[in-house]
Scaffold this active site. Structure first.
Site, PDB file in Angstrom:
ATOM      1  N   GLU A   1      40.636  49.544  36.288  1.00  0.00           N
ATOM      2  CA  GLU A   1      40.194  48.832  37.496  1.00  0.00           C
ATOM      3  C   GLU A   1      39.851  49.818  38.615  1.00  0.00           C
ATOM      4  O   GLU A   1      40.172  51.000  38.556  1.00  0.00           O
ATOM      5  CB  GLU A   1      41.289  47.880  37.997  1.00  0.00           C
ATOM      6  CG  GLU A   1      41.180  46.460  37.486  1.00  0.00           C
ATOM      7  CD  GLU A   1      40.139  45.628  38.235  1.00  0.00           C
ATOM      8  OE1 GLU A   1      39.349  46.220  39.006  1.00  0.00           O
ATOM      9  OE2 GLU A   1      40.121  44.399  38.038  1.00  0.00           O
TER      10      GLU A   1
ATOM     11  N   ARG B   1      52.080  41.197  43.386  1.00  0.00           N
ATOM     12  CA  ARG B   1      51.690  42.600  43.378  1.00  0.00           C
ATOM     13  C   ARG B   1      50.311  42.738  44.018  1.00  0.00           C
ATOM     14  O   ARG B   1      49.541  41.782  44.086  1.00  0.00           O
ATOM     15  CB  ARG B   1      51.653  43.171  41.962  1.00  0.00           C
ATOM     16  CG  ARG B   1      50.518  42.624  41.098  1.00  0.00           C
ATOM     17  CD  ARG B   1      50.254  43.535  39.913  1.00  0.00           C
ATOM     18  NE  ARG B   1      49.306  42.974  38.959  1.00  0.00           N
ATOM     19  CZ  ARG B   1      47.989  43.090  39.054  1.00  0.00           C
ATOM     20  NH1 ARG B   1      47.439  43.683  40.097  1.00  0.00           N
ATOM     21  NH2 ARG B   1      47.201  42.576  38.117  1.00  0.00           N
TER      22      ARG B   1
ATOM     23  N   ASN C   1      46.433  43.911  44.203  1.00  0.00           N
ATOM     24  CA  ASN C   1      45.332  43.962  43.255  1.00  0.00           C
ATOM     25  C   ASN C   1      44.229  44.847  43.852  1.00  0.00           C
ATOM     26  O   ASN C   1      44.499  45.942  44.311  1.00  0.00           O
ATOM     27  CB  ASN C   1      44.849  42.541  42.925  1.00  0.00           C
ATOM     28  CG  ASN C   1      44.085  42.471  41.625  1.00  0.00           C
ATOM     29  OD1 ASN C   1      44.430  43.129  40.655  1.00  0.00           O
ATOM     30  ND2 ASN C   1      43.018  41.692  41.593  1.00  0.00           N
TER      31      ASN C   1
ATOM     32  N   GLU D   1      51.442  36.400  36.305  1.00  0.00           N
ATOM     33  CA  GLU D   1      51.652  35.261  35.424  1.00  0.00           C
ATOM     34  C   GLU D   1      53.118  35.181  35.014  1.00  0.00           C
ATOM     35  O   GLU D   1      53.731  36.193  34.664  1.00  0.00           O
ATOM     36  CB  GLU D   1      50.785  35.384  34.173  1.00  0.00           C
ATOM     37  CG  GLU D   1      49.312  35.191  34.429  1.00  0.00           C
ATOM     38  CD  GLU D   1      48.487  35.216  33.160  1.00  0.00           C
ATOM     39  OE1 GLU D   1      47.373  34.686  33.172  1.00  0.00           O
ATOM     40  OE2 GLU D   1      48.968  35.775  32.153  1.00  0.00           O
TER      41      GLU D   1
ATOM     42  N   ASN E   1      40.507  39.813  44.917  1.00  0.00           N
ATOM     43  CA  ASN E   1      39.845  40.730  44.006  1.00  0.00           C
ATOM     44  C   ASN E   1      38.714  41.480  44.695  1.00  0.00           C
ATOM     45  O   ASN E   1      38.922  42.012  45.777  1.00  0.00           O
ATOM     46  CB  ASN E   1      39.367  39.975  42.754  1.00  0.00           C
ATOM     47  CG  ASN E   1      39.768  40.696  41.480  1.00  0.00           C
ATOM     48  OD1 ASN E   1      39.695  41.927  41.399  1.00  0.00           O
ATOM     49  ND2 ASN E   1      40.206  39.958  40.485  1.00  0.00           N
TER      50      ASN E   1
ATOM     51  N   ASP F   1      35.570  39.508  39.065  1.00  0.00           N
ATOM     52  CA  ASP F   1      36.652  40.470  39.230  1.00  0.00           C
ATOM     53  C   ASP F   1      36.257  41.463  40.320  1.00  0.00           C
ATOM     54  O   ASP F   1      36.152  41.098  41.483  1.00  0.00           O
ATOM     55  CB  ASP F   1      36.944  41.149  37.884  1.00  0.00           C
ATOM     56  CG  ASP F   1      38.343  41.755  37.813  1.00  0.00           C
ATOM     57  OD1 ASP F   1      38.839  42.220  38.853  1.00  0.00           O
ATOM     58  OD2 ASP F   1      38.934  41.775  36.725  1.00  0.00           O
TER      59      ASP F   1
END
Length: 295
Positions: A18, A101, A103, A121, A154, A200
């Site tokens: 990422e 958390r 991102n 999740e 995101n 994303d």
């Protein structure tokens, strides 16, 4: 007409690659592997990858003007000294949300670091809704919450005139645009189509067009923010496409990260390049240099 070429340049697999950032001074691509808790740097000259392990899932990394990097890991902002591999915490947030958390994140045109949070999740496909937020880390280390009740904060970027802020909340399946200074309103800029799956990471090119990575859609799409229309689709040899940025000596190359986490054995057998990083050339458009955190 340019001939578009897609090649894998980083063969080292990422569980969840990422937040790619091109670092001019090192001729390198900096990125994170969230689930492996690593910040990585691929040298385009030597073709070597060096990584630094950290103590929590790291959602994003950005350049610092003074050297090293600013990172968002766990629920805190920190500085990473690449030479000593040391991490210095700057601010701790959301201590009341242990399942959250950080991102994606990026530095704005004024040198402030924006990063957003999300709930992990609890089990596959199950997460608490609207637990995330978007924050700004100012150069004096002040932290300001910009958005609340976000699902998965995101991709983010700014228009070329710095007057519009673009932001993706993945579970909204859309790109939103905000009046940057005063946040007077929110409009849906582009609603993703079914085959594009979930948005994303995101970046902007020198023509002011947005490029959005579609995780599980196996593609990066180019959007015209003036019309809200998709104007180009790049299909890649991996389904879990996570983010993108421009780089190279003239910013004519696009780098695209991917992930292999979330694929079962059967899917992995069909996608041998899942988790690799791809370089795309021949797009006929350039990007702009990344901004650096001022402090």
């Amino acid at each position: 007409m340019c001939s578009i070429k897609i090649e894998s340049v980083v063969k080292e697999k990422n569980r969840m690659g990422e937040c790619p950032v091109w670092e001019e001074r090192e001729n390198a691509l900096v990125y994170v592997d969230i689930n492996s808790q690593k910040v990585c740097r691929w040298n385009s000259v030597t073709n070597k990858v060096h990584s630094v392990s950290v103590d929590a899932r790291v959602g994003s990394v950005a350049l610092r003007k003074s050297g090293g990097y600013v990172i968002a890991l766990g629920t805190r902002f920190a500085f990473l000294n690449w030479e000593t591999e040391s991490v210095t915490t700057i601010a701790e947030l959301e201590q009341d949300k242990p399942n959250n958390r950080f991102n994606d994140g990026k530095v704005d045109p004024k040198g402030r670091f924006f990063a957003g949070t999300m709930a992990e999740e609890k089990e596959p496909g199950v997460r608490a809704r609207r637990q995330g937020a978007l924050y700004t880390l100012f150069p004096d280390y002040l932290v300001v919450k910009q958005l609340d009740q976000v699902d998965i904060s995101n991709g983010l970027d700014w228009s070329l005139d710095h007057r519009i802020f673009f932001h993706i909340d993945s579970l909204a399946y859309a790109v939103h645009a905000f009046d940057y200074d005063v946040h007077t309103g929110k409009i849906v800029l582009y609603q993703l189509e079914k085959e594009e799956q979930m948005p994303d990471g995101m970046c902007i090119d020198a023509e002011g067009k947005l490029w959005v990575a579609c995780i599980d859609g196996g593609r990066v799409i180019r959007i015209d923010p003036e019309t809200g229309k998709r104007i180009q689709t790049l299909k890649l040899p991996a389904s879990r496409i996570t983010s993108c940025c421009f780089g190279g000596k003239d910013y004519s190359e696009m780098y695209v990260t991917s992930a292999y986490d979330g694929l079962d054995k059967a899917a992995l057998a069909k996608e041998p390049r899942a988790g690799e990083i791809f370089k795309i050339t021949g797009l006929g458009v350039k990007g702009i240099p990344q901004y650096s955190y001022t402090a």
